[in-house]
Design a protein around this motif. Structure first.
Motif, PDB file in Angstrom:
ATOM      1  N   VAL A   1      -0.527   8.519  -4.171  1.00 34.30           N
ATOM      2  CA  VAL A   1      -1.109   7.634  -3.157  1.00 34.30           C
ATOM      3  C   VAL A   1      -1.033   6.180  -3.624  1.00 34.30           C
ATOM      4  CG1 VAL A   1      -3.251   7.040  -1.943  1.00 34.30           C
ATOM      5  CG2 VAL A   1      -2.609   9.431  -2.240  1.00 34.30           C
ATOM      6  N   ASP A   2      -1.298   5.946  -4.901  1.00 31.64           N
ATOM      7  CA  ASP A   2      -1.194   4.596  -5.453  1.00 31.64           C
ATOM      8  C   ASP A   2       0.238   4.080  -5.358  1.00 31.64           C
ATOM      9  OD1 ASP A   2      -3.933   4.558  -6.237  1.00 31.64           O
ATOM     10  OD2 ASP A   2      -3.422   5.679  -8.052  1.00 31.64           O
ATOM     11  N   ARG A   3       1.207   4.949  -5.674  1.00 34.50           N
ATOM     12  CA  ARG A   3       2.606   4.536  -5.584  1.00 34.50           C
ATOM     13  C   ARG A   3       2.995   4.242  -4.131  1.00 34.50           C
ATOM     14  NH1 ARG A   3       2.027   7.623  -9.307  1.00 34.50           N
ATOM     15  NH2 ARG A   3       3.124   9.082 -10.519  1.00 34.50           N
ATOM     16  N   ASP A   4       2.519   5.069  -3.200  1.00 31.98           N
ATOM     17  CA  ASP A   4       2.814   4.839  -1.783  1.00 31.98           C
ATOM     18  C   ASP A   4       2.224   3.510  -1.312  1.00 31.98           C
ATOM     19  OD1 ASP A   4       4.204   7.209  -1.628  1.00 31.98           O
ATOM     20  OD2 ASP A   4       2.521   8.345  -0.787  1.00 31.98           O
ATOM     21  N   ARG A   5       1.048   3.177  -1.798  1.00 32.77           N
ATOM     22  CA  ARG A   5       0.403   1.917  -1.432  1.00 32.77           C
ATOM     23  C   ARG A   5       1.232   0.729  -1.927  1.00 32.77           C
ATOM     24  NH1 ARG A   5      -4.465   2.672  -3.732  1.00 32.77           N
ATOM     25  NH2 ARG A   5      -4.999   4.063  -2.040  1.00 32.77           N
TER      26      ARG A   5
ATOM     27  N   GLN B   1      -1.943  -3.468  10.155  1.00 35.44           N
ATOM     28  CA  GLN B   1      -2.127  -2.290  10.985  1.00 35.44           C
ATOM     29  C   GLN B   1      -2.987  -2.607  12.200  1.00 35.44           C
ATOM     30  OE1 GLN B   1      -3.771   0.539   8.286  1.00 35.44           O
ATOM     31  NE2 GLN B   1      -1.806   1.018   7.342  1.00 35.44           N
TER      32      GLN B   1
ATOM     33  N   ALA C   1       4.332   0.325   0.176  1.00 37.79           N
ATOM     34  CA  ALA C   1       4.044  -0.344   1.445  1.00 37.79           C
ATOM     35  C   ALA C   1       3.942  -1.856   1.244  1.00 37.79           C
ATOM     36  CB  ALA C   1       2.753   0.206   2.043  1.00 37.79           C
ATOM     37  N   VAL C   2       3.337  -2.272   0.146  1.00 37.26           N
ATOM     38  CA  VAL C   2       3.237  -3.701  -0.162  1.00 37.26           C
ATOM     39  C   VAL C   2       4.636  -4.285  -0.368  1.00 37.26           C
ATOM     40  CG1 VAL C   2       2.445  -5.360  -1.901  1.00 37.26           C
ATOM     41  CG2 VAL C   2       0.886  -3.584  -1.077  1.00 37.26           C
TER      42      VAL C   2
ATOM     43  N   ASP D   1      -2.776  -7.957   2.611  1.00 40.46           N
ATOM     44  CA  ASP D   1      -3.788  -7.072   3.178  1.00 40.46           C
ATOM     45  C   ASP D   1      -3.108  -6.216   4.240  1.00 40.46           C
ATOM     46  OD1 ASP D   1      -6.045  -5.783   4.009  1.00 40.46           O
ATOM     47  OD2 ASP D   1      -6.949  -7.533   4.976  1.00 40.46           O
ATOM     48  N   LEU D   2      -2.764  -4.988   3.876  1.00 32.25           N
ATOM     49  CA  LEU D   2      -2.053  -4.119   4.804  1.00 32.25           C
ATOM     50  C   LEU D   2      -2.910  -3.704   5.994  1.00 32.25           C
ATOM     51  CD1 LEU D   2      -0.156  -1.859   2.255  1.00 32.25           C
ATOM     52  CD2 LEU D   2       0.759  -3.752   3.604  1.00 32.25           C
ATOM     53  N   ARG D   3      -4.216  -3.711   5.831  1.00 34.19           N
ATOM     54  CA  ARG D   3      -5.085  -3.360   6.953  1.00 34.19           C
ATOM     55  C   ARG D   3      -4.973  -4.364   8.081  1.00 34.19           C
ATOM     56  NH1 ARG D   3     -10.371  -3.038   3.702  1.00 34.19           N
ATOM     57  NH2 ARG D   3      -9.170  -4.606   2.634  1.00 34.19           N
TER      58      ARG D   3
END
Length: 142
Positions: free
Chosen positions: A12-16, A67, A19-20, A62-64
């Motif tokens: 999950v950390d790698r996926d985050r 979204q 995404a960045v 800030d990916l949020r």
């Protein structure tokens, strides 16, 4: 407990981080070649420290916030049909069309009207799709 640089990172950390990196590529901060290199390093990384090195020269994102800017549901979901169901209907239409073209070619070249066998291909499949469309679950709301 704070994440120390030696602590192991999860998928999950790698996926985050991926995404960045995608966001920075979309904004033009890194090239596709740099993105691919960093992505390769990303999936070899094991710790938070290794992940942090991949984005150390980039500003925080800030990916949020990105979204939240989403316009709304996809056109297929606005129409009330699940995207998978639209794809199934599309596959049915393409396969049916190909079968009818083959039937037409055979009928024309034999100078005789051949039995309309494509009905046996598209009929049962179409009935199953129709029942799934009518009685299946609608689009999932999250």
């Amino acid at each position: 407990m704070a994440n120390s640089p030696e602590m192991r990172a999860s998928d999950v950390d790698r996926d985050r981080v991926a995404a960045v990196l995608r966001e920075h590529t979309a904004q033009g901060r890194i090239t596709m070649d740099e993105f691919n290199e960093r992505l390769e390093q990303l999936y070899k990384s094991r710790t938070y420290g290794e992940l942090a090195k991949l984005t150390a020269d980039l500003p925080d994102v800030d990916l949020r916030a990105h979204q939240a800017k989403a316009v709304g549901p996809a056109p297929a979901e606005r129409a009330g049909m699940h995207p998978g169901m639209r794809a199934a209907w599309g596959a049915w239409a393409v396969a049916s069309g190909i079968n009818w073209v083959i039937w037409l070619i055979v009928s024309v070249t034999s100078a005789d009207l051949v039995y309309p066998w494509p009905l046996w291909v598209m009929g049962p499949w179409g009935v199953i799709l129709l029942m799934s469309t009518i009685f299946g679950s609608g689009p999932r709301r999250t």
